[in-house]
Enzyme design. Structure first.
Site, PDB file in Angstrom:
ATOM      1  N   GLU A  72       0.802  -1.240   0.000  1.00 47.46           N
ATOM      2  CA  GLU A  72       0.000   0.000   0.000  1.00 47.46           C
ATOM      3  C   GLU A  72       0.829   1.282   0.000  1.00 47.46           C
ATOM      4  O   GLU A  72       0.698   2.119   0.893  1.00 47.46           O
ATOM      5  CB  GLU A  72      -0.953   0.000   1.207  1.00 47.46           C
ATOM      6  CG  GLU A  72      -1.933  -1.168   1.198  1.00 47.46           C
ATOM      7  CD  GLU A  72      -2.916  -1.130   2.371  1.00 47.46           C
ATOM      8  OE1 GLU A  72      -2.739  -0.310   3.286  1.00 47.46           O
ATOM      9  OE2 GLU A  72      -3.871  -1.935   2.353  1.00 47.46           O
ATOM     10  N   GLU A  80      -6.310 -10.567  -1.205  1.00 45.87           N
ATOM     11  CA  GLU A  80      -7.152 -10.288  -0.021  1.00 45.87           C
ATOM     12  C   GLU A  80      -8.620 -10.138  -0.423  1.00 45.87           C
ATOM     13  O   GLU A  80      -9.324  -9.255   0.073  1.00 45.87           O
ATOM     14  CB  GLU A  80      -6.675  -9.006   0.671  1.00 45.87           C
ATOM     15  CG  GLU A  80      -5.202  -9.010   1.033  1.00 45.87           C
ATOM     16  CD  GLU A  80      -4.737  -7.766   1.788  1.00 45.87           C
ATOM     17  OE1 GLU A  80      -5.596  -7.016   2.286  1.00 45.87           O
ATOM     18  OE2 GLU A  80      -3.518  -7.566   1.877  1.00 45.87           O
TER      19      GLU A  80
HETATM   20  C1  XIL Z   1      -6.381  -5.982   8.451  1.00 47.21           C
HETATM   21  C2  XIL Z   1      -6.734  -7.124   9.399  1.00 47.21           C
HETATM   22  O1  XIL Z   1      -7.628  -8.005   8.775  1.00 47.21           O
HETATM   23  C3  XIL Z   1      -7.338  -6.568  10.668  1.00 47.21           C
HETATM   24  O2  XIL Z   1      -7.559  -7.616  11.604  1.00 47.21           O
HETATM   25  C4  XIL Z   1      -6.386  -5.539  11.275  1.00 47.21           C
HETATM   26  O3  XIL Z   1      -6.974  -4.966  12.425  1.00 47.21           O
HETATM   27  C5  XIL Z   1      -6.081  -4.461  10.246  1.00 47.21           C
HETATM   28  O4  XIL Z   1      -5.557  -5.046   9.083  1.00 47.21           O
HETATM   29  N1  XIL Z   1      -5.027  -4.517   3.754  1.00 47.21           N
HETATM   30  C6  XIL Z   1      -4.034  -5.323   4.250  1.00 47.21           C
HETATM   31  C7  XIL Z   1      -4.297  -6.149   5.446  1.00 47.21           C
HETATM   32  O5  XIL Z   1      -2.974  -5.438   3.628  1.00 47.21           O
HETATM   33  O6  XIL Z   1      -3.143  -6.371   6.223  1.00 47.21           O
HETATM   34  C8  XIL Z   1      -5.388  -5.578   6.306  1.00 47.21           C
HETATM   35  O7  XIL Z   1      -5.692  -6.495   7.350  1.00 47.21           O
HETATM   36  C9  XIL Z   1      -6.614  -5.271   5.457  1.00 47.21           C
HETATM   37  C10 XIL Z   1      -6.276  -4.261   4.395  1.00 47.21           C
END
Ligand code: XIL
Length: 393
Positions: free
Chosen positions: A177, A290
């Site tokens: 990101e 994701e």
């Molecule tokens: C999220 C997790 O799922 C949560 O439990 C945590 O509180 C915050 O992060 N993009 C990403 C992930 O790359 O690491 C994130 O995961 C969601 C968005």
């Protein structure tokens, strides 16, 4: 009110019931195709992981430790998925909560679980502005950690974590990101790492990770980089940057599109296919890392969609992502960000939203699950040949 009625197909017999709902026309198969399909739908390969394996794709999920303590979840995890991404357990804030004091317990548990169940691991994530240890961010903010100290702390972090799991991680999300959501998009100058150390820290992280585990596939991972933002500005910027990095010999092996969708926004599966293809044409591996599709719901406990059409848009968008992945041979894995609505990050992060995963709050498969299963079934076995009727063709 639980929303089980829509999903009366759920439960242990879910797959069989769902298959029976396939229109009769689809059941008109030749003998060979029939037996292929029935062995797929009745045998052990009638799972996401089993069907995907037939075309060399892996289907994964993010996992949090409680998933392993709930037998109903563990059963799904073992059966349906062939890749595990620790949802939080490998983030810097998790593994080094106090400077010099490491906690590898959750990460170790997840990696061991994966290996015991024939699953590969996506490491997530080494260089990100979020979920950093407070001692680190505080130290940078109050000046007790200098730039050069920050650089060596990061180097140490990468060598320690990547080194610990050397040879056991299939793909590492090295950098996460970094691009802005603006049009045009660029590397965010205000990002914690970029503002502290400059954008050159990103390729540097890849070089350290490569040194620490030369066989792991190293990924750049981001959201909205495959057609989700309407303008494609972020994809253009990431594509141009990847090309530049590769020209400079930076050891980047892949790009991950997170795939966090929301039914309230537009989304083009065709654009996603084109963007994934474009990354692949750089010689990179590609992954959906994701995937989830959120929508507005009645409440965070039951997660019943409030808009009837969302019940169709949610599985549709999941399927469009899978079809994009299937169309591009460089896509090596399709990972969902958790598989049960009850455990999804969405209700906690997006006010009023939920219903984002493949299984409902009671761990029953939803239409999105069956759609992905059908997509993979078609990909694995092809459509059955038409049966000629009478003198026709
Ligand atoms: C999220 C997790 O799922 C949560 O439990 C945590 O509180 C915050 O992060 N993009 C990403 C992930 O790359 O690491 C994130 O995961 C969601 C968005």
């Amino acid at each position: 009110m639980k929303r089980r009625s829509f999903l009366a197909m759920g439960g242990a017999t879910g797959v069989a019931v769902a298959m029976s709902q396939i229109p009769a026309a689809r059941a008109a198969v030749t003998e060979a195709a029939q037996s292929a399909v029935s062995s797929a739908s009745s045998g052990s390969s009638a799972t996401l992981r089993g069907l995907a394996e037939k075309i060399g794709l892996r289907v994964g999920t993010a996992v949090i430790p409680t998933d392993l303590n709930t037998p109903a979840y563990t059963a799904i995890l073992e059966e349906q998925f062939s890749v595990v991404t620790p949802g939080n357990a490998m983030k810097w804030g998790s593994v080094e909560p106090t400077q010099g004091v490491f906690d590898w317990s959750d990460a170790d548990t997840l990696v061991n679980f994966a290996e015991a169940h024939g699953q590969l691991v996506r490491g997530h994530t080494l260089l990100w502005h979020n979920q950093l240890p407070t001692w680190l961010t505080t130290g940078v903010a109050n000046g007790t950690i200098s730039k050069s100290q920050l650089t060596s702390l990061l180097e140490q972090h990468i060598f320690t974590e990547v080194g610990r799991y050397k040879g056991r991680i299939w793909q590492w999300d090295v950098a996460n990101e970094f691009f802005t959501d603006a049009n045009p998009s660029q590397i965010n100058p205000n990002d914690f790492w970029v503002s502290s150390l400059g954008a050159g820290i990103i390729p540097q992280a890849f070089k350290w990770a490569h040194e620490a585990d030369p066989h792991a596939l190293l990924f750049y991972n981001d959201y909205n980089i495959a057609g989700e933002d309407g303008t494609n500005a972020k994809s253009d910027a990431v594509y141009a940057w990847l090309q530049q990095m590769l020209d400079q010999g930076v050891p980047i092996n892949g790009v991950g599109n997170q795939g966090h969708l929301d039914t309230q926004y537009g989304f083009s599966g065709n654009q996603m296919t084109a963007d994934l293809q474009r990354y692949g044409s750089l010689g990179l591996k590609v992954a959906i890392t994701e995937a989830d599709v959120r929508t507005f719901v009645n409440n965070a406990t039951d997660q019943v969609p409030t808009d009837n059409l969302a019940v169709f848009a949610q599985p549709y968008e999941f399927s469009q992502m899978m079809l994009a992945a299937l169309a591009v041979p460089e896509v090596i894995s399709f990972t969902v960000w958790g598989f049960v609505d009850a455990d999804s990050w969405v209700p906690g992060f997006f006010t009023g939203e939920g219903y984002a995963t493949l299984y409902d709050v009671n761990a029953q498969p939803k239409l999105a699950f069956y759609n992905l299963l059908e997509d993979l079934q078609l990909a694995a076995f092809g459509a059955p040949r038409r049966v000629p009727s009478g003198g026709g063709f």
